[in-house]
Enzyme design. Structure first.
Site, PDB file in Angstrom:
ATOM      1  N   ARG A 247       0.847  -1.186   0.000  1.00 60.13           N
ATOM      2  CA  ARG A 247       0.000   0.000   0.000  1.00 60.13           C
ATOM      3  C   ARG A 247       0.886   1.241   0.000  1.00 60.13           C
ATOM      4  O   ARG A 247       1.892   1.308   0.708  1.00 60.13           O
ATOM      5  CB  ARG A 247      -0.942   0.021   1.220  1.00 60.13           C
ATOM      6  CG  ARG A 247      -2.115  -0.953   1.121  1.00 60.13           C
ATOM      7  CD  ARG A 247      -3.098  -0.546   0.040  1.00 60.13           C
ATOM      8  NE  ARG A 247      -4.254  -1.419  -0.040  1.00 60.13           N
ATOM      9  CZ  ARG A 247      -4.354  -2.465  -0.845  1.00 60.13           C
ATOM     10  NH1 ARG A 247      -3.335  -2.773  -1.645  1.00 60.13           N
ATOM     11  NH2 ARG A 247      -5.447  -3.202  -0.876  1.00 60.13           N
ATOM     12  N   GLU A 276      -2.443   7.354  -5.356  1.00 53.63           N
ATOM     13  CA  GLU A 276      -2.641   6.688  -6.642  1.00 53.63           C
ATOM     14  C   GLU A 276      -4.071   6.777  -7.163  1.00 53.63           C
ATOM     15  O   GLU A 276      -4.306   6.620  -8.368  1.00 53.63           O
ATOM     16  CB  GLU A 276      -2.242   5.213  -6.544  1.00 53.63           C
ATOM     17  CG  GLU A 276      -3.136   4.356  -5.664  1.00 53.63           C
ATOM     18  CD  GLU A 276      -2.703   2.891  -5.688  1.00 53.63           C
ATOM     19  OE1 GLU A 276      -3.541   2.056  -6.054  1.00 53.63           O
ATOM     20  OE2 GLU A 276      -1.548   2.602  -5.353  1.00 53.63           O
ATOM     21  N   HIS A 308       0.034  -0.321 -10.018  1.00 56.21           N
ATOM     22  CA  HIS A 308      -0.765  -1.247  -9.218  1.00 56.21           C
ATOM     23  C   HIS A 308      -1.210  -2.458 -10.060  1.00 56.21           C
ATOM     24  O   HIS A 308      -2.391  -2.809 -10.107  1.00 56.21           O
ATOM     25  CB  HIS A 308      -1.985  -0.551  -8.627  1.00 56.21           C
ATOM     26  CG  HIS A 308      -2.468  -1.186  -7.350  1.00 56.21           C
ATOM     27  ND1 HIS A 308      -2.821  -0.468  -6.241  1.00 56.21           N
ATOM     28  CD2 HIS A 308      -2.627  -2.489  -7.011  1.00 56.21           C
ATOM     29  CE1 HIS A 308      -3.209  -1.298  -5.271  1.00 56.21           C
ATOM     30  NE2 HIS A 308      -3.096  -2.524  -5.731  1.00 56.21           N
TER      31      HIS A 308
END
Length: 345
Positions: A247, A276, A308
């Site tokens: 994360r 993000e 991601h």
């Protein structure tokens, strides 16, 4: 009929979930089962306190990593009769779990969707940064076969510090053990299987001091927020490699940029970023990106960022869909206890 609103949906999400839903509904009909069928509605925009009103008429919502399921969002969902928030991911830091419990909204997740998938992406970042294969590829395409600036190091016998020894952390450790690395680990709940494998659990400070590579595999909580900061970076040896596929909030961006500018941080591999939600999963190639911190990170030659995509394999997406739909059916039928660790309490 169980009506579910899916948010932050991409074409591949819709394809995967439709395939699983249609297959399950068809099998139930063939077997004469009376289980409620699931009807999905897909929204490309995220769920937040402003879009929650669109959940009118649904029984449950399905969300992803960057949806904002805060108290305000949950309050609106509760007023609309939503009883279940189904996360199609492992982390739940974007959900106010305490508020959900107060509002009697169940929260479930997918804690173990092919941990090897994220682990392999972690190794891809390590190896690419180290051996500079991305730069070599571009050079050869241009007819440049010079090896200048492409020097790497051997992973064998290097000490790697793993923060978080859950399923993904364990998968990373198994791979690195195959490379012949020495593994240090920090986790409040040590895993005996890893200890038997030769992994040494230690303090966070010792891990930082002793590791040539540090890789993050822990959830984002109040205790782990900015676990990588100016103080922890100063403890690491000069030239250390830092990898984050967990994360974005685990890393203090400003401290990392300072360490990169000073030449202390030797390599940085990120598959996640603290802000993000404003960038990832969308095409911004024709936009002027306004996030100056992110843009500054991209200027360093020893930084590698992916958007991601650590979870993004056929196997993982199918497992995510399968588990998420099981969670939805279990909740709708009052069988939350059957979801076990999938249920966020």
């Amino acid at each position: 009929m169980i009506k579910v609103a899916f948010f932050s949906v991409k074409p591949y999400d819709e394809d995967i979930f439709n395939a699983h839903i249609n297959s399950a509904n068809s099998k139930d009909t063939e077997r004469g089962l009376s289980r409620d069928k699931l009807q999905a509605s897909y929204f490309t925009y995220p769920l937040n306190e402003h879009t929650a009103i669109s959940c009118q008429g649904f029984d449950a919502v399905c969300v992803f990593v960057n949806d904002e399921v805060n108290k305000a969002t949950l309050t609106t969902l509760a007023k609309l009769g939503i009883k279940h928030v189904a996360l199609r991911c492992a982390g739940f830091n974007n959900v106010d779990v305490k508020a959900a419990k107060t509002l009697a909204i169940a929260v479930t997740r997918v804690p173990a969707y092919s941990p090897e998938t994220v682990a392999e992406h972690t190794l891809a970042l390590m190896l690419t940064l180290n051996r500079k294969t991305h730069k070599a590829y571009n050079r050869v395409k241009e007819g440049n076969f010079s090896l200048d600036g492409l020097m790497g190091f051997t992973l064998h016998n290097k000490t790697v510090g793993i923060i978080g020894s859950g399923k993904i952390g364990q998968a990373v450790i198994r791979i690195l053990t195959g490379f012949g690395c020495n593994i240090l680990c920090y986790d409040p709940a040590p895993c005996q299987k890893l200890i038997d494998l030769g992994v040494r659990y230690t303090t966070l400070e010792d891990l930082f001091v002793s590791s040539q590579i540090v890789s993050l595999h822990c959830p984002l909580t109040h205790a782990t927020e900015h676990i990588i900061n100016a103080k922890s970076l100063a403890l690491m040896p000069k030239g250390v490699m830092l990898i984050n596929t967990s994360r974005g909030g685990l890393v203090d961006d400003k401290a990392v940029i300072h360490a990169l500018k000073q030449g202390h941080l030797g390599y940085l591999g990120l598959d996640v970023y603290e802000r993000e939600s404003e960038l990832f999963f969308s095409d911004h190639s024709q936009d002027i990106i306004q996030d100056d911190t992110f843009q500054r990170l991209l200027t360093f030659p020893n930084v590698l960022v992916t958007g991601h995509q650590g979870f993004f394999t056929h196997e993982a997406l199918n497992e995510i869909a399968n588990t998420t739909l099981k969670n939805i059916h279990s909740c709708a039928n009052g069988c939350l206890k059957t979801t076990g660790e999938n249920w966020v309490r």
